[in-house]
Design an enzyme around this catalytic site. Structure first.
Site, PDB file in Angstrom:
ATOM      1  CB  CYS B 151      42.794  -3.487 -26.552  1.00  0.00           C
ATOM      2  SG  CYS B 151      43.539  -2.498 -27.847  1.00  0.00           S
ATOM      3  CD  GLU B 204      46.411  -2.707 -32.088  1.00  0.00           C
ATOM      4  OE1 GLU B 204      47.381  -2.081 -31.627  1.00  0.00           O
ATOM      5  OE2 GLU B 204      45.402  -3.001 -31.413  1.00  0.00           O
ATOM      6  NE  ARG B 237      42.840   3.996 -33.372  1.00  0.00           N
ATOM      7  CZ  ARG B 237      43.259   3.234 -32.360  1.00  0.00           C
ATOM      8  NH1 ARG B 237      42.404   2.612 -31.567  1.00  0.00           N
ATOM      9  NH2 ARG B 237      44.553   3.082 -32.139  1.00  0.00           N
ATOM     10  CG  HIS B 244      39.168  -2.547 -30.083  1.00  0.00           C
ATOM     11  ND1 HIS B 244      38.946  -1.189 -30.068  1.00  0.00           N
ATOM     12  CD2 HIS B 244      40.482  -2.711 -29.728  1.00  0.00           C
ATOM     13  CE1 HIS B 244      40.073  -0.564 -29.729  1.00  0.00           C
ATOM     14  NE2 HIS B 244      40.989  -1.450 -29.505  1.00  0.00           N
TER      15      HIS B 244
END
Lengths: 351, 351, 351, 351
Positions: B151, B204, B237, B244
């Protein structure tokens, strides 16, 4: 030792409140006068300030009458020093007029970049305090002005200092995730903060790009030579209350091992630690090894809000480093920084 | 045109829900089967899924029985294609077994980096779909697998593509501020999110550093040559629900004017736009000129969640650019990306 | 049918924005003029308003010049009706002067409690619109004023109406958990909202205690007799963006079974539903059976923001009921309520 | 005085952490053993617990090995008392087996409503500790169990006690706005908490309706006669981290003036205050006169988290009162309550 009488200019705002918190029970200083604009002047502090810190205003502080900012308070309250958290729009004149008579330790940006005004983070560039002599000579002031940098800059320069000393710096790309309190109590509407990030803070990127170069610059023959690296900043507001988090991408001059970076950060110490100044954090830099630290809520109060916490260290390729650091924006990044500067100045016999 | 029968694997999670939202009323596709693990199988979808999107589950979807994931559903529901949002831990086998029979369009990371599997963002590297031919030949499958990236990667590569084409890229330092939904409904405890930022998302940074190189790589003689720049990522986060946000520092090969960067971003268009694919955002990139945009809450739904919004463009020095971009993580960054890939594949006669 | 020309007074605030959203594409009304105070007047709407809704300002609206509020706009823009979301401090004079010439549908509290001014929730007390005749006679106005209640009151009276009709009411103790948008974009600082609840909203408890009695009162011989039950309110601000949640403890006159309460709520319908008014929610009341509903984020947009969602129904003892209800505060509770009132008035030939 | 050796059962959770915080440096107690389930047993506490409190785990605690819960630890660590924060599902057996040998002070609901088990809030019903004698006789235990109520109940009964004593109580309708920590670190997903309120907490309304009647009941001839008023509760989860806020509507038996209510609240004192127990808050109830207090973030830590803060007092009509109160849910409402009970028991020679 007799405590010095302190005046706080801009006492009702968030940094003003942190000044009160930091000066309460201080071994060197005693709050003699709280001053603010005419909106607050004349009222008891309790009524004038929207106290945002947990718990109550210290009782005797709440009862103090807020004075109107003006040099008349110097004599009236026999002030030895003033701390300033006033808006930059009025600081040129106000801080200047105070500095004619007494030392001024200021959070405000106005004088920071003037060539004869020290921009000091006590555990990074303590020797820049020497500029005070040049300043007094230049300006003919009895007092002087010492400034501390923007709340984001401080968290940045503390970990950069040992890296610069050991490995040299070529460039820094920094992305800040700054807390709401940095904008003052009414600064960020909740409608902007909840379920959101604001990718802009007015004037912030400029400060974060310029101030580190002066702070990390070399003091030589009465002037500061800016450090020779480049800072590129992206400043964002996130929904934390206190504690500015920064992701830094760092290009060093010499190559490094991560272990060496960790070591120079962990072992870093400076003049405030050596002098055992009352609010000096020991150690000034905390390196966390957990994957998910530093976090604003958990780490901002480390070292009573004066330590800088670093984590997420990683090397990508030769001379390319990444780390995340956190510092309390209204303590380490504002009021606490001014107080530590004043503690240092006292030991250096500038007060 | 008769609509294709679609199966959704992993239908109850957050990406699964976005698949349902995106396929409802779709001109090419019709939901024929919702499948999930044995925790959900056998229940009506309404009971199996913790629906997190505003409003109710479409009524007929709520009444559908959730099937257990297994290739038996291909015949039972006469499936023409499956979309997958299953956990990576089981994807190797499950997606592979489906691909033997039908095309699989997957959000899961498992197959992304395999050399004969296209990792496609339809408006960035549509021609990588050609890898399907190699893949079918290699593996002897009747179906095939097409993946879309993480994402965060998607929002990154869309604006990088026109910059790469026009000015070349040397390096990208990216700091992400990612939304809570990216971790799934139960992924981030509220105790971690409120008044906080978490400077870590498992796995990530690796994905964000590797995937763009494949996506922006050149397709030549049946293989993809990785793009020749370096990505260095810091993933965080923050407490936004969807969307995002990314701060990117970009080193270009050639020097540029900011106006030219704005122009190449605004004028960018690609195959999905030319083919007028049903969910293709027009334009794919929106450049906002306000100081304080993009913001997750305000911009994530642009282009029905499929556009990427860019702002805060600034040049620091020769060949050094900064920008902030935003994309919806569960639409543009997940389910919507898969659906757009499938729309493209249909037009390319791969379905 | 030719659409009526509408002026929006106070067009730049949050309720003003919801008016624009609700009037865009409306079958009866057309925005002819956006008016605001001199801070905004003269600027394009795009610049004057801090648009807080997701997505962009409708393009043609963004380009409209904001007019200064003043009755001159009636002729200049040939207005048939105005909607008002102006501050109560100026409403007495401004709304009165407009009402001399045109119908005014107002969100502002100023005229709500005057005996000849209808305080109307269209699906609760539509017949109170008849007060307009008395009002015009009393005041000699060509236009008239119709008000809608406070954002919290609306969500309260909708479910109370069918309970009152069927079982009678003795008392209501209500605790509100109100969204941030209710205070306007800049109303609640984020420092007050994050990790907190504010147990106070200025003037709110008084409105919530008084307005329902007028709305649920009987219209007889040209006046409204207040309903004969007591409301006791505790109003709190929580960190949701939109959607006021209310816990209500209700003492009924007659005893009841929970199933009967559910039935009268679910079956409730009123004049706007019968007349199929364009923005009338069908049904006006949604009863959710899940344990954990209604929730602001999931339920506020039900019925395009016009439905009231009820849940958590429980009986403690004879004649003692508890329920939780939710309504969108700036749609159902403000702009949407005014528009629905105007739709009803049009059908009743008052426009 | 030699400190008593304490075991903490369920030491890794949020209440467990508050036990550690409260017992660290305690004048009567010393942590001898930290015990938890087999998921944590055998690891150093530092690794077993996800420490959520600001700052670090006390160093020596972090180094302690977590023991598996089992009565073997009583002899092994020479325990004089255990504090329990274990899940209710296992408490029946575990707490019972410990109580055969040592006193157990428990947060868990399991034994609360048993007729021979004291449910004690030390500054509300200290004399209920006498039930211990009955309990030991009934059960033949060498130890005993003393429980404290649910985190919401505690904040409720403290202010109700002086009102009950002075004016009598007929009914209480209470709406809670409870903090996230009440559900444990992983209890509430951030997707549920941000921009939202959850109108449901499993089992909570029942506890809040029943427990106060026992606590405020009269102890007579070895049993507790429930108090004779009715509580009706609506329990909601809001996005604050710590501190349960409650709006209470109260029907008194006798009429009152608000000033008298304020006076009985402010003047209230009880046995823990008279005995000067180490963690007894002085005063137990703080009445704030500001319009907008109590607030969770500002008031939860009053009295080191042990005071209850009350505000928003208002009378609606004869015998109808409203107030808002706040108490720290994991200190006053959990670990701190147990510790205060144990301090009292020690003075009462039950330990």
């Amino acid at each position: 030792m007799k405590k010095l009488n302190v005046g706080v200019l801009g006492a009702t705002g968030m940094v003003g409140q942190r000044f009160i918190e930091g000066l309460e029970h201080h071994p060197y200083f005693k709050i003699a006068c709280l001053a603010a604009s005419d909106r607050s002047a004349g009222k008891p502090y309790r009524e004038a300030a929207k106290w945002y810190l947990a718990g109550d205003i210290p009782k005797h502080v709440g009862d103090m009458k807020v004075e109107l900012i003006g040099t008349g308070i110097i004599d009236e309250f026999d002030l030895d020093i003033v701390f300033s958290a006033i808006p930059s729009s009025v600081a040129k004149e106000v801080e200047g007029s105070f500095a004619e008579q007494v030392p001024v330790y200021s959070n405000t940006k106005t004088y920071r970049m003037e060539s004869d005004v020290p921009l000091v983070v006590a555990d990074v560039n303590p020797h820049h305090l020497d500029l005070v002599k040049v300043q007094k000579e230049n300006r003919g002031w009895n007092g002087h002005i010492v400034t501390n940098p923007n709340c984001s800059t401080i968290g940045l320069v503390v970990p950069l200092k040992p890296i610069l000393d050991e490995f040299g710096l070529e460039w820094v790309n920094v992305c800040t995730m700054q807390a709401l309190s940095g904008a003052g109590y009414d600064g960020v509407p909740s409608m902007a903060a909840v379920d959101n990030v604001i990718p802009f803070i007015g004037g912030e990127e400029e400060k974060v790009e310029l101030e580190p170069l002066k702070i990390l610059g070399k003091m030589e023959s009465g002037r500061v030579e800016d450090a020779g690296f480049q800072v590129f900043a992206s400043c964002n507001r996130v929904a934390s209350l206190d504690g500015h988090l920064k992701s830094m991408f760092i290009g060093t001059r010499d190559d490094f091992d991560i272990e060496d970076i960790v070591a120079v950060l962990q072992n870093y110490t400076s003049v405030p630690q050596e002098l055992k100044l009352p609010t000096a954090p020991i150690p000034p830099i905390i390196v966390r090894e957990e994957d998910d630290r530093p976090q604003p809520r958990l780490d901002r109060d480390a070292g009573r809000g004066m330590a800088v916490t670093v984590g997420r260290l990683r090397k990508k390729s030769e001379k390319k480093l990444k780390l995340t650091c956190l510092s309390h924006n209204t303590i380490r990044g504002a009021a606490g920084a001014s107080i530590l500067n004043a503690e240092l100045a006292l030991k250096e016999k500038l007060l």
